[in-house]
Design a protein around this motif. Structure first.
Motif, PDB file in Angstrom:
ATOM      1  N   GLY A 196      51.641 -47.761  -4.242  1.00  0.00           N
ATOM      2  CA  GLY A 196      51.320 -49.168  -3.991  1.00  0.00           C
ATOM      3  C   GLY A 196      51.453 -49.612  -2.548  1.00  0.00           C
ATOM      4  N   VAL A 197      51.865 -48.715  -1.642  1.00  0.00           N
ATOM      5  CA  VAL A 197      51.840 -49.100  -0.226  1.00  0.00           C
ATOM      6  C   VAL A 197      50.400 -49.411   0.162  1.00  0.00           C
ATOM      7  CG1 VAL A 197      52.338 -48.398   2.147  1.00  0.00           C
ATOM      8  CG2 VAL A 197      53.875 -47.705   0.310  1.00  0.00           C
ATOM      9  N   GLY A 198      49.459 -48.620  -0.372  1.00  0.00           N
ATOM     10  CA  GLY A 198      48.048 -48.902  -0.153  1.00  0.00           C
ATOM     11  C   GLY A 198      47.566 -48.562   1.243  1.00  0.00           C
ATOM     12  N   CYS A 199      47.836 -47.340   1.684  1.00  0.00           N
ATOM     13  CA  CYS A 199      47.504 -46.960   3.054  1.00  0.00           C
ATOM     14  C   CYS A 199      46.006 -46.774   3.247  1.00  0.00           C
ATOM     15  CB  CYS A 199      48.203 -45.647   3.407  1.00  0.00           C
ATOM     16  SG  CYS A 199      49.990 -45.796   3.398  1.00  0.00           S
ATOM     17  N   GLY A 200      45.545 -47.138   4.431  1.00  0.00           N
ATOM     18  CA  GLY A 200      44.159 -46.886   4.803  1.00  0.00           C
ATOM     19  C   GLY A 200      43.987 -45.437   5.203  1.00  0.00           C
ATOM     20  N   VAL A 201      42.904 -44.826   4.721  1.00  0.00           N
ATOM     21  CA  VAL A 201      42.638 -43.406   4.939  1.00  0.00           C
ATOM     22  C   VAL A 201      41.249 -43.263   5.563  1.00  0.00           C
ATOM     23  CG1 VAL A 201      42.223 -41.209   3.738  1.00  0.00           C
ATOM     24  CG2 VAL A 201      44.042 -42.722   2.940  1.00  0.00           C
ATOM     25  N   LEU A 202      41.131 -42.388   6.528  1.00  0.00           N
ATOM     26  CA  LEU A 202      39.808 -42.024   7.045  1.00  0.00           C
ATOM     27  C   LEU A 202      39.467 -40.665   6.453  1.00  0.00           C
ATOM     28  CD1 LEU A 202      40.192 -42.974  10.814  1.00  0.00           C
ATOM     29  CD2 LEU A 202      39.139 -44.299   8.980  1.00  0.00           C
ATOM     30  N   ALA A 203      38.371 -40.589   5.728  1.00  0.00           N
ATOM     31  CA  ALA A 203      38.007 -39.348   5.043  1.00  0.00           C
ATOM     32  C   ALA A 203      36.651 -38.870   5.524  1.00  0.00           C
ATOM     33  CB  ALA A 203      37.988 -39.577   3.536  1.00  0.00           C
ATOM     34  N   THR A 204      36.584 -37.580   5.824  1.00  0.00           N
ATOM     35  CA  THR A 204      35.322 -36.984   6.279  1.00  0.00           C
ATOM     36  C   THR A 204      35.031 -35.758   5.430  1.00  0.00           C
ATOM     37  OG1 THR A 204      36.169 -37.490   8.478  1.00  0.00           O
ATOM     38  CG2 THR A 204      34.105 -36.281   8.371  1.00  0.00           C
ATOM     39  N   PRO A 205      33.840 -35.689   4.838  1.00  0.00           N
ATOM     40  CA  PRO A 205      33.500 -34.485   4.073  1.00  0.00           C
ATOM     41  C   PRO A 205      33.533 -33.276   5.000  1.00  0.00           C
ATOM     42  CG  PRO A 205      31.860 -36.216   3.737  1.00  0.00           C
ATOM     43  CD  PRO A 205      32.755 -36.680   4.841  1.00  0.00           C
ATOM     44  N   ASP A 206      34.095 -32.166   4.507  1.00  0.00           N
ATOM     45  CA  ASP A 206      34.197 -30.987   5.375  1.00  0.00           C
ATOM     46  C   ASP A 206      32.994 -30.068   5.209  1.00  0.00           C
ATOM     47  OD1 ASP A 206      34.589 -29.753   2.960  1.00  0.00           O
ATOM     48  OD2 ASP A 206      36.685 -29.214   3.326  1.00  0.00           O
ATOM     49  N   GLY A 207      32.039 -30.533   4.430  1.00  0.00           N
ATOM     50  CA  GLY A 207      30.818 -29.735   4.264  1.00  0.00           C
ATOM     51  C   GLY A 207      30.935 -28.681   3.196  1.00  0.00           C
ATOM     52  N   ALA A 208      32.152 -28.425   2.710  1.00  0.00           N
ATOM     53  CA  ALA A 208      32.344 -27.393   1.694  1.00  0.00           C
ATOM     54  C   ALA A 208      32.857 -28.017   0.399  1.00  0.00           C
ATOM     55  CB  ALA A 208      33.327 -26.352   2.210  1.00  0.00           C
ATOM     56  N   GLY A 209      32.577 -29.295   0.202  1.00  0.00           N
ATOM     57  CA  GLY A 209      33.015 -29.974  -1.026  1.00  0.00           C
ATOM     58  C   GLY A 209      34.359 -30.637  -0.873  1.00  0.00           C
ATOM     59  N   GLY A 210      35.085 -30.313   0.192  1.00  0.00           N
ATOM     60  CA  GLY A 210      36.403 -30.918   0.409  1.00  0.00           C
ATOM     61  C   GLY A 210      36.331 -32.038   1.424  1.00  0.00           C
ATOM     62  N   LEU A 211      37.488 -32.505   1.826  1.00  0.00           N
ATOM     63  CA  LEU A 211      37.574 -33.622   2.763  1.00  0.00           C
ATOM     64  C   LEU A 211      38.629 -33.318   3.807  1.00  0.00           C
ATOM     65  CD1 LEU A 211      37.856 -36.720   0.392  1.00  0.00           C
ATOM     66  CD2 LEU A 211      35.885 -36.108   1.801  1.00  0.00           C
ATOM     67  N   THR A 212      38.435 -33.827   5.008  1.00  0.00           N
ATOM     68  CA  THR A 212      39.575 -33.905   5.919  1.00  0.00           C
ATOM     69  C   THR A 212      39.973 -35.371   5.979  1.00  0.00           C
ATOM     70  OG1 THR A 212      38.082 -34.132   7.785  1.00  0.00           O
ATOM     71  CG2 THR A 212      38.890 -31.927   7.328  1.00  0.00           C
ATOM     72  N   VAL A 213      41.277 -35.603   5.989  1.00  0.00           N
ATOM     73  CA  VAL A 213      41.740 -36.990   5.956  1.00  0.00           C
ATOM     74  C   VAL A 213      42.719 -37.246   7.096  1.00  0.00           C
ATOM     75  CG1 VAL A 213      41.505 -37.191   3.452  1.00  0.00           C
ATOM     76  CG2 VAL A 213      43.690 -36.523   4.414  1.00  0.00           C
ATOM     77  N   SER A 214      42.751 -38.493   7.518  1.00  0.00           N
ATOM     78  CA  SER A 214      43.775 -38.918   8.470  1.00  0.00           C
ATOM     79  C   SER A 214      44.080 -40.376   8.190  1.00  0.00           C
ATOM     80  CB  SER A 214      43.279 -38.716   9.903  1.00  0.00           C
ATOM     81  OG  SER A 214      42.139 -39.515  10.116  1.00  0.00           O
ATOM     82  N   GLY A 215      45.165 -40.869   8.749  1.00  0.00           N
ATOM     83  CA  GLY A 215      45.546 -42.252   8.534  1.00  0.00           C
ATOM     84  C   GLY A 215      44.643 -43.183   9.329  1.00  0.00           C
ATOM     85  N   ASP A 216      44.360 -44.360   8.753  1.00  0.00           N
ATOM     86  CA  ASP A 216      43.514 -45.351   9.418  1.00  0.00           C
ATOM     87  C   ASP A 216      44.402 -46.237  10.300  1.00  0.00           C
ATOM     88  OD1 ASP A 216      41.922 -47.450  10.157  1.00  0.00           O
ATOM     89  OD2 ASP A 216      41.202 -47.914   8.114  1.00  0.00           O
ATOM     90  N   LYS A 217      44.245 -46.106  11.591  1.00  0.00           N
ATOM     91  CA  LYS A 217      45.114 -46.844  12.522  1.00  0.00           C
ATOM     92  C   LYS A 217      44.910 -48.345  12.434  1.00  0.00           C
ATOM     93  CE  LYS A 217      46.173 -43.368  15.947  1.00  0.00           C
ATOM     94  NZ  LYS A 217      45.482 -42.188  15.380  1.00  0.00           N
TER      95      LYS A 217
END
Ligand SMILES: Nc1nc2c(c(=O)[nH]1)N[C@H]1C(S)=C(S)[C@@H](COP(=O)(O)OP(=O)(O)OC[C@H]3O[C@@H](n4cnc5c(=O)[nH]c(N)nc54)[C@H](O)[C@@H]3O)O[C@H]1N2
Ligand SMILES: Nc1nc2c(c(=O)[nH]1)N[C@H]1C(S)=C(S)[C@@H](COP(=O)(O)OP(=O)(O)OC[C@H]3O[C@@H](n4cnc5c(=O)[nH]c(N)nc54)[C@H](O)[C@@H]3O)O[C@H]1N2
Ligand code: SF4
Ligand SMILES: [Mo]
Length: 877
Positions: A14-35
């Protein structure tokens, strides 16, 4: 060219963090925190950071299943609609029920609630938030007249005193915890107090830890109220203008037994806390499941609210009570009316004017006039055959409900069960007549509301796998097939959201706090771009704190203090231990998602029982042995963790293990269906149990490239890099370990076996090679197996090597030990070695040397504990 990152929101806590998600082209994702996200400003915890590892196709439910066979959507939808319609026609609307979840998006939730309450005409829709937030909801409504969380996250940073009670924030709301820790680092005068019978990781940042007797929170806060009165901390002005019930509440507190008796805390410790609270104007009291999940949960909540109301410490910067929500959309579910005793938009089901307003707005054919069945009652009604058609969405009650064995049997005995899930095989999905594949995080879109009332968008980054559909779509198509097509003719979540926002404006006119009417006119493009926004949102204001003006939502406009009496529970000599249950740092509930990540599976890889050393020696439980835990409702087998972090007479077991991941690891099999009489929330933290050592004649550990089908009295299965890891224990050993292993690991004759047997010590070591590479390894011993787990997991798929049979890395390859920092995959041995060889003296120094603890920070409390123990050992040497 890489795709642009999509701004979305974490699907866990429930903190509800913002995430930046980028498809890695192989069905997965790379993620990082949304500043730019105001919940996390770029931070993510271990679970958020590992999201990319959990979105793969493995284990997903990809097509509808009808009575065990693959089916198309038209058939599946028609069957669900037919069975529900027929049941309603024959037995009335109250013979059906929905059991939904705080992991649905607001739009999904809104549509489910509208279908049940407005069209089916029953209030039999309840949610797993009943097990989670119901006591807070009830406490808020009793005190404030509505379910309002008054404060914001900034209050936690601005406070001079943060009290965390019944909350393991370091593990369960890690980013919020890190915000508090950072605020304290910047302003060391800030005080942190933890109130928890266990010494949790959260205590590592605390100035004071109160290990109270479980269940004694009402006594503790009644004692505080009394102290506030005696010490002159009560705000006469606030009481006069804004509160009723002070005298009665104080009288009850005064007539109660002294808090020392019930809490078991020494007088001096209690008074240090009371004096600190009384003397600090800017105080925030954060509370969570140690408060809510109790037979007295609502009273516990009101005991806390009483103290804030008596001092007027509410609605102003840096102060107030703060109930933190568990699931990503626990708050959203409360707003849309997902609970059986609420209407949409905080309106009251039992208020005729409210009912009328919603009915008119929905153009609803019928509306229930009374509350529906709350979760525990709902499954009791299923058991009795009174609920004949049940639709479960985004929750796993065969694991998470108290008396889970009975609940499992009740679901199995129900005439018609529909389960919407993203996962093909869960304890609950196995019981469904109809299984409906839902899109999951990253594939679906909509909104969620976090603990501080902030609405954020989840956005689509990945295509829907197989035939999966969005939950709102699935519900709407069933509604249409039941004959209500025009009321459920939605083409997008944006359209649902606008309808919902419009309804909230009507609620506001009826005097409710929940008002997002300012968002009712969003275009599709506005909705697509919607930035995180805190409610209320209307023409006059956006976000901020509630109650700064001293006005509440009760008929009189004053907040209510309640007279409260604590109610200690009776002992049961046959089940002398009190079982506390809860969460671990890196897993999420029944592990359908975090369990996919090898990294997250390393921290805690099996069901365990924390037992105090005195109890362990009295019971003959040895460290790392297997404990058998029994209660009147069930049985469990866990690894024994001997630790003085728990009090004598009390044990702790995590809630995460299921029939899919362990032989007998479901904590809720042991938990009794005792509920809080006001909120209906179960007491998940106070089961009565008996404990005995499980007489294991052999212990085992295995790794396997393919998923094992374990066959042993004790087993626990977890993901590892390149496959699976398996813990084992049993009574009589199988005749032939090789044959056993071939069966369990599914190895054909082509797999070459290397076997070293040690019959005298009841031991064996087996390695199986496929094309010269390690396909599986099994270690058996009379003692808990001393094999480097991380080393062996890393060997799967590697070329055959002698070390694979020793279970230990060679001299040239130090064993990293159990993973402590999940982000950078740093093991406990690596850290200990660096502490010693590089004379590291702080968590920061460990970070500088090894990176451990420098990303999400979730492991920082454990790093601190490791430092303390290493320094202590050094001093002793
Ligand atoms: N890692 C992780 N994080 C999660 C989740 C997860 O599954 N994994 N789930 C999310 C959800 S849905 C929720 S609801 C939250 C829950 O978050 P928390 O409530 O923080 O977590 P719990 O571990 O359930 O329980 C909190 C603490 O209550 C203590 N406690 C038990 N009895 C008492 C008592 O009588 N009095 C007091 N004062 N304390 C007591 C326990 O010892 C425990 O440490 O976490 C959310 N975050
Ligand atoms: N003993 C004990 N019991 C507890 C607790 C405790 O502290 N102790 N805590 C209680 C609390 S606070 C909570 S919140 C509950 C949690 O308990 P549950 O809700 O039962 O646990 P989850 O594993 O989160 O279940 C979510 C299910 O939804 C599926 N899912 C995920 N995303 C989606 C989606 O988008 N759509 C659909 N349709 N399905 C999806 C997952 O695969 C999973 O099967 O447990 C409660 N039970
Ligand atoms: S604290 Fe962790 S689990 Fe919770 S929302 Fe943030 S990243 Fe997700
Ligand atoms: Mo929860």
């Amino acid at each position: 060219m890489s795709a642009p990152a999509v701004c979305t929101t974490c699907p866990y806590c429930g903190v509800g963090c913002g995430v930046l998600a980028t498809p890695d082209g192989a069905g997965g994702l790379t993620v990082s925190g949304d500043k730019s996200h105001p919940a996390n400003f770029g931070r993510l915890c271990s679970k958020g950071s590992a999201l990319g590892e959990t979105v793969g196709p493995e284990g997903r439910l990809l097509a509808p299943r009808l009575y065990g066979k693959a089916a198309g959507w038209p058939e599946a939808t028609a069957e669900v609609a037919r069975r529900f319609s027929e049941t309603i026609a024959q037995h009335g609307p109250d013979s059906v029920a929905f059991y939904v979840s705080g992991q649905l998006l607001t739009e999904d939730y809104y549509v489910a609630n509208k279908l049940m309450k407005g069209f089916i005409g029953s209030a039999n829709i309840d949610t797993n938030s009943r097990l989670c937030m119901a006591s807070s909801v009830a406490g808020h409504r009793r005190a404030f007249g509505t379910d309002t969380v008054p404060g914001t996250y900034e209050d936690l940073e601005q406070a001079d005193l943060v009290v965390l009670t019944g909350s393991n924030l370091a593990w369960c709301h890690p980013v919020l915890y890190q915000r508090i820790v950072a605020a304290k680092a910047a302003r060391p005068s800030m005080q942190i107090v933890v109130i928890d019978p266990r010494r949790t990781a959260t205590c590592d940042a605390a100035d004071l830890h109160l290990p109270l007797a479980p269940g004694s929170d009402v006594a503790l806060f009644n004692g505080l109220l009394r102290h506030l009165d005696q010490s002159g901390a009560v705000s006469e002005a606030f009481l006069r203008a804004s509160v009723e019930g002070f005298d009665e509440a104080l009288a009850a507190a005064i007539s109660a037994a002294p808090a020392t008796a019930e809490t078991g805390l020494p007088d001096a410790l209690l008074h240090r806390f009371y004096a600190l609270w009384a003397g600090t104007e800017k105080v925030v009291t954060v509370y969570s499941q140690g408060v809510n999940q109790s037979a007295q949960g609502t009273d516990k909540v009101n005991a806390i609210l009483n103290c804030h109301l008596a001092t007027g410490r509410i609605g102003r910067p840096g102060m107030g009570p703060f109930s933190v929500t568990g699931q990503p959309n626990a708050m959203g579910g409360r707003e849309v009316g997902g609970l059986a005793n609420m209407l949409a938009c905080h309106l009251d089901l039992e208020n005729a004017a409210h009912r009328m307003a919603v009915r008119e707005f929905w153009q609803a054919p019928r509306m229930p006039e009374a509350q529906g069945l709350k979760a525990v009652d709902m499954f009791d009604a299923v058991e009795r055959g009174q609920i004949k058609a049940l639709w479960i969405m985004a929750t796993n009650p065969a694991v998470s409900m108290p008396e889970a064995d009975r609940v499992r049997a009740a679901i199995a005995g129900c005439e018609f069960v529909v389960v919407s899930d993203i996962t093909a095989e869960t304890d609950t999905a196995r019981l469904a007549h109809v299984l409906l594949p839902a899109t999951g995080w990253g594939e679906k879109e909509g909104t969620v509301t976090n603990s501080e009332r902030r609405i954020s968008r989840q956005r689509t980054v990945l295509p829907a796998p197989g035939q999966a559909r969005h939950d709102w779509q699935i519900i709407a198509q069933v509604a249409a097939a039941m004959g209500w097509g025009s009321a459920f003719d939605y083409s997008s979540p944006a359209e649902i959201f606008r309808e919902y926002a419009t309804l909230s404006g009507i609620a506001a006119q009826l005097g409710k706090d929940f008002d997002i009417s300012g968002l009712a006119g969003l275009t599709d493009a506005d909705y697509a771009d919607l930035a995180p926004v805190q409610w209320p949102v209307n023409t006059t204001r956006t976000g901020g704190r509630f109650f700064a003006d001293g006005r509440f939502f009760t008929p009189s406009g004053r907040a209510r203090m309640l007279p409260l009496r604590s109610a200690p529970t009776a002992a049961n000599p046959a089940f002398p231990f009190r079982l506390n249950t809860g969460r671990v740092r890196d897993h999420w509930h029944t592990m359908t998602r975090t369990g996919q990540s090898p990294r997250l599976s390393q921290h805690m890889a099996e069901p365990y029982l924390e037992v105090h050393p005195d109890d362990a020696s009295r019971l003959g439980l040895r460290p790392a042995g297997i404990a058998e835990v029994t209660s009147p409702s069930g049985r469990a087998l866990c690894r024994t963790m001997v630790t003085d972090r728990v009090r004598p007479g009390e044990v702790f077991m995590p809630m995460h293990w299921t029939g899919e991941t362990a032989a007998l690891g479901r904590a809720d099999a042991l938990v009794a269906s005792v509920v809080d009489p006001v909120s209906g929330q179960p007491e998940s933290k106070g089961a009565k149990v008996a404990i005995a050592p499980f007489a294991a004649a052999w212990f085992g550990f295995a790794v396997s490239a393919s998923k094992p089908r374990p066959d042993a009295p004790y087993w626990a299965l977890a993901r590892a890099r390149g496959g699976w890891r398996l813990e084992l224990a049993g009574g009589e050993a199988p005749e032939d370990w090789e044959a056993w292993a071939r069966r369990v690991f599914g190895l054909g004759p082509e797999a070459q076996a290397l076997v070293v047997e040690d019959r005298s010590r009841n031991g064996a070591r087996l390695a199986f090679l496929a094309e010269g590479r390690l396909a599986a390894a099994l270690f058996i011993a009379a003692e808990p197996v001393a094999v480097s787990r991380s080393f062996m997991a890393g060997q799967l798929g590697a070329a055959a090597a002698p070390a694979q049979l020793s279970g230990q890395p060679g001299q040239d390859m130090p064993d990293p030990g159990a993973t402590l920092c999940a982000c950078f995959d740093v093991g406990v041995n690596t850290i200990l070695a660096a502490i010693q060889s590089q004379h590291l003296a702080s968590v920061e120094a460990i970070g500088a040397a090894l990176q451990a603890g420098t990303n999400c920070g979730s492991c920082r409390p454990e790093l601190a504990a490791l430092l303390t123990s290493a320094t202590r050992r050094e001093a002793a040497e």
